[in-house]
Design a protein around this motif. Structure first.
Motif, short mmCIF file in Angstrom:
data_model
loop_
_atom_site.label_atom_id
_atom_site.label_comp_id
_atom_site.label_asym_id
_atom_site.label_seq_id
_atom_site.Cartn_x
_atom_site.Cartn_y
_atom_site.Cartn_z
N LYS A 125 2.99 -34.33 0.82
CA LYS A 125 3.27 -33.07 0.14
C LYS A 125 4.63 -33.15 -0.54
N ALA A 126 4.67 -32.74 -1.81
CA ALA A 126 5.91 -32.77 -2.59
C ALA A 126 6.08 -31.44 -3.30
N ALA A 127 7.35 -31.11 -3.60
CA ALA A 127 7.62 -29.86 -4.32
C ALA A 127 8.82 -30.04 -5.24
N TYR A 128 8.79 -29.26 -6.29
CA TYR A 128 9.92 -29.17 -7.21
C TYR A 128 10.33 -27.71 -7.31
N ALA A 129 11.62 -27.46 -7.17
CA ALA A 129 12.15 -26.11 -7.27
C ALA A 129 13.18 -26.05 -8.39
N ASP A 130 12.95 -25.15 -9.32
CA ASP A 130 13.86 -24.93 -10.43
C ASP A 130 14.12 -23.43 -10.54
N PRO A 131 14.82 -22.88 -9.50
CA PRO A 131 15.07 -21.43 -9.51
C PRO A 131 16.13 -21.09 -10.54
N PRO A 132 16.33 -19.79 -10.80
CA PRO A 132 17.48 -19.43 -11.64
C PRO A 132 18.74 -20.04 -11.01
N TYR A 133 19.55 -20.67 -11.81
CA TYR A 133 20.73 -21.34 -11.29
C TYR A 133 21.74 -20.32 -10.78
N LEU A 134 22.56 -20.76 -9.84
CA LEU A 134 23.58 -19.91 -9.23
C LEU A 134 24.40 -19.22 -10.33
N ASN A 135 24.52 -17.91 -10.23
CA ASN A 135 25.25 -17.06 -11.19
C ASN A 135 24.60 -16.98 -12.57
N TRP B 125 19.22 -15.11 -6.77
CA TRP B 125 19.64 -16.51 -6.93
C TRP B 125 21.11 -16.63 -7.31
N ASP B 126 21.78 -15.50 -7.48
CA ASP B 126 23.23 -15.52 -7.70
C ASP B 126 23.98 -15.65 -6.38
N ARG B 127 23.24 -15.70 -5.27
CA ARG B 127 23.85 -15.85 -3.95
C ARG B 127 23.55 -17.25 -3.40
N PRO B 128 24.56 -17.99 -2.98
CA PRO B 128 24.33 -19.34 -2.43
C PRO B 128 23.35 -19.36 -1.27
N GLU B 129 23.30 -18.29 -0.47
CA GLU B 129 22.41 -18.26 0.68
C GLU B 129 20.94 -18.38 0.27
N ALA B 130 20.60 -17.85 -0.89
CA ALA B 130 19.21 -17.95 -1.36
C ALA B 130 18.84 -19.41 -1.61
N ALA C 14 12.52 -31.93 -4.79
CA ALA C 14 13.67 -31.96 -5.70
C ALA C 14 14.04 -30.52 -6.05
N LEU C 15 15.32 -30.29 -6.26
CA LEU C 15 15.86 -28.98 -6.57
C LEU C 15 16.85 -29.12 -7.72
N SER C 16 16.55 -28.49 -8.84
CA SER C 16 17.48 -28.51 -9.97
C SER C 16 18.56 -27.45 -9.78
N CYS C 17 19.75 -27.76 -10.27
CA CYS C 17 20.85 -26.80 -10.23
C CYS C 17 21.79 -27.10 -11.40
N SER C 18 22.87 -26.36 -11.48
CA SER C 18 23.83 -26.56 -12.57
C SER C 18 25.05 -27.32 -12.05
N THR C 19 25.78 -27.94 -12.97
CA THR C 19 26.98 -28.66 -12.54
C THR C 19 28.02 -27.73 -11.93
N PRO C 20 28.24 -26.50 -12.44
CA PRO C 20 29.22 -25.64 -11.78
C PRO C 20 28.83 -25.26 -10.34
N GLN D 13 29.17 -28.00 -6.39
CA GLN D 13 30.21 -27.98 -5.35
C GLN D 13 29.88 -26.96 -4.25
N THR D 14 29.28 -25.84 -4.63
CA THR D 14 28.89 -24.81 -3.66
C THR D 14 27.61 -25.18 -2.93
N LEU D 15 26.63 -25.70 -3.64
CA LEU D 15 25.31 -25.93 -3.05
C LEU D 15 25.20 -27.20 -2.21
N LEU D 16 25.85 -28.25 -2.61
CA LEU D 16 25.65 -29.53 -1.91
C LEU D 16 26.00 -29.44 -0.42
N PRO D 17 27.08 -28.76 -0.01
CA PRO D 17 27.35 -28.65 1.43
C PRO D 17 26.28 -27.84 2.19
N LEU D 18 25.48 -27.06 1.49
CA LEU D 18 24.43 -26.26 2.12
C LEU D 18 23.11 -27.03 2.27
#
Length: 177
Positions: free
Chosen positions: A2-12, A27-32, A48-54, A57-62
């Motif tokens: 089983k595989a998944a791709y997530a491309d939610p609205p990026y943080l902020n 999706w403006d909240r890191p907890e989401a 896989a999870l897409s995100c933005s470069t800004p 730094q916030t998401l990787l530790p989570l």
């Protein structure tokens, strides 16, 4: 597998998707994003999870231990007024699901593909990105793949094309033996 791709609205960036996604602002909240990563880890063998470069730094530790970061490099991208350094790449946090056999070519942890224009939704992914994503995760045609944020439907359509193409290749290899 089983595989998944997530491309939610990026943080902020939830405001960009309010008319397409009623819960876009969560999706403006890191907890989401952290909850999404937990869901991916629990329910899928590879993801896989897409995100933005800004937001990296916030998401990787989570993220769960052992994930990697790939890059979608955009040779053609939109340059915004007042932005001194253009955003010409996007991180893709991913978990591989199976060991790549030596007979299969090594995948790169980056892809170079132009952005899409006028697809009806900001951030629609190009076909080259989709093919890279499937290769990055070491998907096989019989795997179960879910696009958790289907948006324009491009990723799901690309998965169907990729599966058909790779099934034909598998059939040809079996016939040759």
């Amino acid at each position: 597998m089983k595989a998944a791709y997530a491309d939610p609205p990026y943080l902020n960036c939830g405001k960009l998707y309010k008319k397409h996604h009623p819960d876009a602002l969560i999706w403006d909240r890191p907890e989401a994003h952290a909850r999404l990563a937990e869901q991916l880890e629990e329910q899928y063998d590879m993801w896989a999870l897409s995100c933005s470069t800004p937001s990296l730094q916030t998401l990787l530790p989570l993220m769960p231990k052992g994930v990697r970061v790939g890059a979608w490099v955009k040779p053609f991208a939109v340059f915004k007024p007042g932005v001194g350094v253009a955003y010409t790449w996007e991180p893709v946090i991913f978990r591989e699901g199976r060991k790549r056999p030596r007979t299969q070519p090594t995948a790169r942890d980056w892809v170079s593909a132009n952005i899409t224009l006028r697809k009806g939704l900001t951030g629609a992914k190009p076909i080259q990105f989709c093919d890279w994503l499937f290769d990055l995760l070491t998907l096989e045609p019989d795997d179960e793949f879910t696009d958790l944020f289907p948006g324009t439907g491009i990723v799901t359509a690309a998965w169907g094309e990729w599966r058909s193409r790779n099934r034909r290749v598998q059939m040809a290899l079996v016939s040759a033996v």
